[in-house]
Scaffold this motif. Sequence first.
Motif, mmCIF file in Angstrom:
data_model
loop_
_atom_site.group_PDB
_atom_site.id
_atom_site.type_symbol
_atom_site.label_atom_id
_atom_site.label_comp_id
_atom_site.label_asym_id
_atom_site.label_seq_id
_atom_site.Cartn_x
_atom_site.Cartn_y
_atom_site.Cartn_z
ATOM 1 N N HIS A 132 32.216 26.943 38.426
ATOM 2 C CA HIS A 132 33.136 27.662 37.535
ATOM 3 C C HIS A 132 34.560 27.559 38.053
ATOM 4 C CE1 HIS A 132 33.713 31.240 40.257
ATOM 5 N NE2 HIS A 132 32.595 30.756 40.764
ATOM 6 N N TYR A 133 35.493 28.065 37.254
ATOM 7 C CA TYR A 133 36.893 28.112 37.669
ATOM 8 C C TYR A 133 37.105 29.334 38.554
ATOM 9 C CZ TYR A 133 37.899 24.539 34.165
ATOM 10 O OH TYR A 133 37.918 23.361 33.448
ATOM 11 N N ALA A 134 37.743 29.139 39.696
ATOM 12 C CA ALA A 134 37.965 30.229 40.647
ATOM 13 C C ALA A 134 39.004 31.210 40.121
ATOM 14 C CB ALA A 134 38.431 29.665 41.981
ATOM 15 N N ASP A 135 38.809 32.493 40.444
ATOM 16 C CA ASP A 135 39.857 33.483 40.160
ATOM 17 C C ASP A 135 40.669 33.793 41.421
ATOM 18 O OD1 ASP A 135 38.378 35.323 41.706
ATOM 19 O OD2 ASP A 135 37.533 36.328 39.960
ATOM 20 N N GLY A 136 40.308 33.180 42.552
ATOM 21 C CA GLY A 136 41.053 33.333 43.790
ATOM 22 C C GLY A 136 40.528 34.411 44.723
ATOM 23 N N SER A 137 39.593 35.224 44.240
ATOM 24 C CA SER A 137 39.067 36.305 45.081
ATOM 25 C C SER A 137 37.849 35.859 45.893
ATOM 26 C CB SER A 137 38.684 37.505 44.212
ATOM 27 O OG SER A 137 37.579 37.183 43.360
ATOM 28 N N GLU A 138 37.283 34.717 45.568
ATOM 29 C CA GLU A 138 36.072 34.246 46.227
ATOM 30 C C GLU A 138 36.355 33.894 47.697
ATOM 31 O OE1 GLU A 138 36.135 33.054 41.861
ATOM 32 O OE2 GLU A 138 37.489 32.767 43.567
ATOM 33 N N ALA A 139 35.342 34.011 48.529
ATOM 34 C CA ALA A 139 35.491 33.782 49.975
ATOM 35 C C ALA A 139 34.918 32.434 50.368
ATOM 36 C CB ALA A 139 34.796 34.890 50.751
ATOM 37 N N TYR A 140 35.651 31.728 51.230
ATOM 38 C CA TYR A 140 35.257 30.393 51.658
ATOM 39 C C TYR A 140 35.484 30.246 53.156
ATOM 40 C CZ TYR A 140 35.566 25.274 52.206
ATOM 41 O OH TYR A 140 35.418 23.975 52.615
ATOM 42 N N MET A 141 34.542 29.607 53.828
ATOM 43 C CA MET A 141 34.671 29.364 55.260
ATOM 44 C C MET A 141 34.450 27.877 55.525
ATOM 45 S SD MET A 141 32.594 31.139 58.412
ATOM 46 C CE MET A 141 32.939 32.779 57.750
ATOM 47 N N GLU A 142 35.431 27.230 56.151
ATOM 48 C CA GLU A 142 35.318 25.805 56.437
ATOM 49 C C GLU A 142 34.371 25.545 57.599
ATOM 50 O OE1 GLU A 142 39.267 24.270 57.089
ATOM 51 O OE2 GLU A 142 39.381 23.608 54.994
ATOM 52 N N LEU A 143 33.838 24.337 57.626
ATOM 53 C CA LEU A 143 33.025 23.925 58.768
ATOM 54 C C LEU A 143 33.853 23.997 60.044
ATOM 55 C CD1 LEU A 143 31.210 20.847 57.219
ATOM 56 C CD2 LEU A 143 30.082 22.872 58.140
ATOM 57 N N GLY A 144 33.260 24.555 61.085
ATOM 58 C CA GLY A 144 33.942 24.649 62.366
ATOM 59 C C GLY A 144 34.946 25.775 62.469
ATOM 60 N N SER A 145 34.959 26.675 61.502
ATOM 61 C CA SER A 145 35.914 27.780 61.511
ATOM 62 C C SER A 145 35.233 29.063 61.079
ATOM 63 C CB SER A 145 37.081 27.473 60.570
ATOM 64 O OG SER A 145 37.931 28.597 60.420
ATOM 65 N N ASP A 146 35.714 30.200 61.602
ATOM 66 C CA ASP A 146 35.209 31.494 61.140
ATOM 67 C C ASP A 146 36.266 32.237 60.322
ATOM 68 O OD1 ASP A 146 36.978 32.145 63.141
ATOM 69 O OD2 ASP A 146 35.525 33.212 64.395
ATOM 70 N N GLU A 147 37.334 31.539 59.955
ATOM 71 C CA GLU A 147 38.396 32.143 59.150
ATOM 72 C C GLU A 147 37.970 32.203 57.682
ATOM 73 O OE1 GLU A 147 43.034 31.293 57.757
ATOM 74 O OE2 GLU A 147 42.005 29.920 59.130
ATOM 75 N N ILE A 148 38.152 33.365 57.067
ATOM 76 C CA ILE A 148 37.862 33.521 55.652
ATOM 77 C C ILE A 148 39.062 33.035 54.842
ATOM 78 C CG2 ILE A 148 37.295 35.117 53.795
ATOM 79 C CD1 ILE A 148 35.048 34.714 55.793
ATOM 80 N N MET A 149 38.824 32.088 53.960
ATOM 81 C CA MET A 149 39.868 31.545 53.104
ATOM 82 C C MET A 149 39.516 31.840 51.647
ATOM 83 S SD MET A 149 40.136 27.875 55.076
ATOM 84 C CE MET A 149 41.655 27.369 54.228
ATOM 85 N N HIS A 150 40.443 31.520 50.758
ATOM 86 C CA HIS A 150 40.214 31.751 49.332
ATOM 87 C C HIS A 150 40.639 30.523 48.543
ATOM 88 C CE1 HIS A 150 39.423 36.000 50.113
ATOM 89 N NE2 HIS A 150 40.462 35.964 50.927
ATOM 90 N N PRO A 151 39.900 30.175 47.492
ATOM 91 C CA PRO A 151 40.279 29.026 46.680
ATOM 92 C C PRO A 151 41.518 29.329 45.844
ATOM 93 C CG PRO A 151 38.443 30.174 45.668
ATOM 94 C CD PRO A 151 38.676 30.832 46.995
ATOM 95 N N GLU A 152 42.153 28.263 45.378
ATOM 96 C CA GLU A 152 43.275 28.419 44.460
ATOM 97 C C GLU A 152 42.761 28.866 43.100
ATOM 98 O OE1 GLU A 152 46.454 28.085 45.228
ATOM 99 O OE2 GLU A 152 46.047 27.461 47.298
ATOM 100 N N VAL A 153 43.524 29.711 42.443
ATOM 101 C CA VAL A 153 43.155 30.138 41.091
ATOM 102 C C VAL A 153 43.089 28.909 40.186
ATOM 103 C CG1 VAL A 153 43.860 31.485 39.081
ATOM 104 C CG2 VAL A 153 44.198 32.405 41.393
ATOM 105 N N GLY A 154 41.984 28.761 39.486
ATOM 106 C CA GLY A 154 41.850 27.680 38.524
ATOM 107 C C GLY A 154 41.167 26.435 39.034
ATOM 108 N N GLU A 155 40.931 26.322 40.353
ATOM 109 C CA GLU A 155 40.198 25.142 40.823
ATOM 110 C C GLU A 155 38.717 25.334 40.537
ATOM 111 O OE1 GLU A 155 39.012 24.773 45.232
ATOM 112 O OE2 GLU A 155 40.949 25.809 45.349
ATOM 113 N N VAL A 156 38.016 24.250 40.337
ATOM 114 C CA VAL A 156 36.576 24.327 40.101
ATOM 115 C C VAL A 156 35.870 24.485 41.444
ATOM 116 C CG1 VAL A 156 34.538 23.134 39.220
ATOM 117 C CG2 VAL A 156 36.707 22.986 37.979
ATOM 118 N N ILE A 157 35.011 25.483 41.529
ATOM 119 C CA ILE A 157 34.259 25.758 42.751
ATOM 120 C C ILE A 157 32.789 25.979 42.427
ATOM 121 C CG2 ILE A 157 36.249 26.809 43.915
ATOM 122 C CD1 ILE A 157 34.955 29.570 43.322
#
Length: 233
Positions: A132-157
Amino acid sequence: MPSFRYDAKVIQNYPDLAAGVIVASGMSNAPTSPELLEAYLAEQETVKTRIGSTPLSELASLGAWRRAISAFGVSPTKYRSAAEALLRRLTKKGDIPSINTLVDIGNLVSIRYGLPVAIFDTREIQGAITVHYADGSEAYMELGSDEIMHPEVGEVIFSDEKQMVVARRWCWRQSATSAANASTSNAVITVEAHHENGKADIENALSDLLELLHAHASGDFNMAVLNAESPLI
């Protein structure tokens, strides 16, 4: 049993999308066997010969993915599809290293068809995976990192029912929480296409994936081809 589906807005904006999905359980992700490694290395040589000096952007499957990624406002050369990234590595550096059984199977089929193959460990996934299209509130963690990131609004995730992102920019990169590892036994496996005749390639890729999985990972598999008329499994 996990499920996988496409949001209606994604289907509306990408009516030519074709996807193969395998819901797998009871697999063994052992180190890659000599037989699988031999097949994987042979496929790499075959693909290098087939591509030759052809620019990757001129391959129909990759060109279609570039257009799909551009359509939601992301540069497809800055954030390449997983399939293009693999083929770029192969054609520039000469090989793709072996990781483990499941990753090598996915990569073998990915380079064979020029299509992104993703293997999502479902251990931490809650409920359905939705594209779906991201609203920006979703949580994402990259490989090798424990930092919580967020997708850009409107990108497909891809995300689950708790808004945990399992893949960003559609098929650019998986999350740390969904990556296949030595203990992966249950997974959702996807292969997706946007190009003309993509459905035929998806069906062939699914057949190859299942053959390799049965031979090298065992397990039980439920499979479906998804499109605008049938967007979920």
